[in-house]
Scaffold this motif. Structure first.
Motif, short mmCIF file in Angstrom:
data_model
loop_
_atom_site.label_atom_id
_atom_site.label_comp_id
_atom_site.label_asym_id
_atom_site.label_seq_id
_atom_site.Cartn_x
_atom_site.Cartn_y
_atom_site.Cartn_z
N TYR A 65 -4.79 -2.31 3.27
CA TYR A 65 -5.78 -2.09 2.22
C TYR A 65 -6.15 -3.45 1.63
CZ TYR A 65 -4.29 2.79 2.48
OH TYR A 65 -3.99 4.06 2.91
N PHE A 66 -7.36 -3.91 1.92
CA PHE A 66 -7.80 -5.22 1.46
C PHE A 66 -8.37 -5.14 0.05
CE2 PHE A 66 -7.55 -5.56 5.95
CZ PHE A 66 -7.23 -6.88 6.21
N GLY A 67 -8.33 -6.26 -0.66
CA GLY A 67 -8.96 -6.36 -1.97
C GLY A 67 -10.44 -6.65 -1.81
N PRO A 68 -11.12 -6.92 -2.91
CA PRO A 68 -12.55 -7.26 -2.86
C PRO A 68 -12.81 -8.47 -1.96
CG PRO A 68 -11.84 -6.89 -5.12
CD PRO A 68 -10.60 -6.90 -4.28
N SER A 69 -13.90 -8.43 -1.22
CA SER A 69 -14.30 -9.53 -0.32
C SER A 69 -13.21 -9.88 0.70
CB SER A 69 -14.71 -10.76 -1.12
OG SER A 69 -15.75 -10.46 -2.00
N LYS A 70 -12.49 -8.88 1.16
CA LYS A 70 -11.40 -9.05 2.15
C LYS A 70 -10.28 -9.95 1.64
CE LYS A 70 -14.33 -8.15 6.15
NZ LYS A 70 -14.98 -8.72 7.31
N ALA A 71 -10.06 -9.94 0.33
CA ALA A 71 -8.93 -10.68 -0.25
C ALA A 71 -7.64 -9.94 0.09
CB ALA A 71 -9.09 -10.78 -1.77
N PRO A 72 -6.49 -10.63 0.03
CA PRO A 72 -5.22 -9.95 0.31
C PRO A 72 -5.02 -8.77 -0.64
CG PRO A 72 -4.90 -12.32 0.15
CD PRO A 72 -6.30 -12.04 -0.28
N GLY A 73 -4.61 -7.66 -0.09
CA GLY A 73 -4.32 -6.46 -0.87
C GLY A 73 -2.89 -6.03 -0.63
N TYR A 74 -2.74 -4.84 -0.08
CA TYR A 74 -1.40 -4.36 0.22
C TYR A 74 -1.41 -3.60 1.53
CZ TYR A 74 -3.14 0.11 -1.63
OH TYR A 74 -3.86 1.26 -1.85
N LEU A 75 -0.21 -3.32 2.06
CA LEU A 75 -0.07 -2.56 3.29
C LEU A 75 0.92 -1.44 3.07
CD1 LEU A 75 2.75 -3.36 5.02
CD2 LEU A 75 1.50 -5.47 5.25
N ALA A 84 2.76 -5.69 -1.02
CA ALA A 84 1.72 -6.71 -1.09
C ALA A 84 1.64 -7.47 0.23
CB ALA A 84 2.00 -7.68 -2.23
N MET A 85 0.42 -7.67 0.73
CA MET A 85 0.24 -8.41 1.98
C MET A 85 0.90 -9.78 1.92
SD MET A 85 -3.68 -7.64 3.07
CE MET A 85 -4.23 -6.03 3.60
N VAL A 86 0.81 -10.44 0.78
CA VAL A 86 1.37 -11.79 0.67
C VAL A 86 2.88 -11.79 0.90
CG1 VAL A 86 -0.50 -12.71 -0.76
CG2 VAL A 86 1.51 -11.67 -1.85
N ASN A 87 3.56 -10.65 0.69
CA ASN A 87 5.00 -10.57 0.96
C ASN A 87 5.30 -10.62 2.46
OD1 ASN A 87 5.52 -10.41 -1.74
ND2 ASN A 87 5.91 -8.21 -1.76
N HIS A 88 4.31 -10.34 3.28
CA HIS A 88 4.48 -10.40 4.73
C HIS A 88 3.87 -11.67 5.32
CE1 HIS A 88 6.07 -6.44 4.47
NE2 HIS A 88 5.96 -6.20 5.76
N LEU A 89 3.47 -12.58 4.44
CA LEU A 89 2.87 -13.86 4.85
C LEU A 89 3.53 -15.02 4.11
CD1 LEU A 89 -0.86 -12.70 4.57
CD2 LEU A 89 0.38 -13.10 6.72
N ARG A 90 4.82 -14.86 3.79
CA ARG A 90 5.51 -15.87 2.99
C ARG A 90 5.64 -17.19 3.76
NH1 ARG A 90 9.04 -11.64 2.64
NH2 ARG A 90 10.64 -12.84 3.71
N GLN A 91 5.49 -18.27 3.02
CA GLN A 91 5.61 -19.61 3.57
C GLN A 91 6.78 -20.27 2.86
OE1 GLN A 91 1.98 -21.75 2.96
NE2 GLN A 91 2.54 -23.40 4.34
N LYS A 92 7.67 -20.94 3.60
CA LYS A 92 8.84 -21.57 2.98
C LYS A 92 8.63 -23.05 2.69
CE LYS A 92 12.36 -18.35 4.38
NZ LYS A 92 13.68 -18.18 4.96
N LYS A 93 7.78 -23.70 3.48
CA LYS A 93 7.47 -25.12 3.27
C LYS A 93 5.96 -25.28 3.20
CE LYS A 93 11.50 -26.54 5.92
NZ LYS A 93 11.94 -27.02 7.23
N ASP A 94 5.49 -26.11 2.30
CA ASP A 94 4.05 -26.26 2.08
C ASP A 94 3.26 -26.59 3.34
OD1 ASP A 94 4.13 -25.60 -0.57
OD2 ASP A 94 4.20 -27.67 -1.29
#
Length: 173
Positions: A65-75, A84-94
């Motif tokens: 489920y995307f947010g407005p303008s295809k922004a990250p939403g949830y799954l 939250a989608m961002v929980n499945h796209l975590r980055q450990k180093k910049d």
């Protein structure tokens, strides 16, 4: 067991394509189900393929489920809770292109992300590899899943799709 399973991706539209095994059995379908307000994408494991592999576990499908303008939403996996989608796209180093997610079994897995090839790792073991096809191929990409990945195959397909979409949409996470 070192058995691998190959799924061929047909279609290059990130929001609508399918995967088939080497015997042309439908394995997974990725399709847009709604885009009236915000985009919703359904990822479904197909019975024709999964019945060939009794080791397969986990949910049969997921929804993005995307947010407005295809922004990250949830799954959502199956009938599970929203994540939250961002929980499945975590980055450990910049500067890293690796993205981490926690599977439903509690294991943390990592996708090494690039436009042409992606690898999903459980610790140091590769569980799946996705690669773009060659120009002469009739399919768009090849996904190779190790036997150990069958227990979380829907999560692998979901996070593969999510990482490809995030890369294409240039999400700054």
């Amino acid at each position: 067991m070192s058995t691998s399973y190959v799924l061929l991706q047909f279609g290059s539209d990130l929001f609508s394509h399918r995967f088939e095994d080497l015997e042309s059995r439908p394995a997974f379908t990725v399709m847009t189900v709604d885009q009236q307000a915000n985009l919703i994408v359904h990822i479904a494991r197909e019975a024709a393929w999964s019945q060939q592999h009794p080791e397969i576990m986990g949910p049969r499908s997921s929804y993005l489920y995307f947010g407005p303008s295809k922004a990250p939403g949830y799954l959502v996996y199956g009938n599970g809770p929203e994540v939250a989608m961002v929980n499945h796209l975590r980055q450990k180093k910049d500067a890293s292109t690796s993205r981490y997610f926690t599977a439903q079994n509690g294991k943390e897995l990592k996708w090494k992300v690039s436009p042409q090839k992606m690898e999903c790792l459980d610790g140091r073991s590769t569980v799946a590899t996705w690669e773009l096809s060659q120009p002469e191929d009739v399919f768009s990409a090849r996904l190779t899943i190790k036997h150990s990945g069958l227990t979380m195959v829907t999560e692998i397909l979901t996070t593969l799709s999510l990482n490809r979409m995030a890369l294409d949409l240039d999400w700054k996470l």
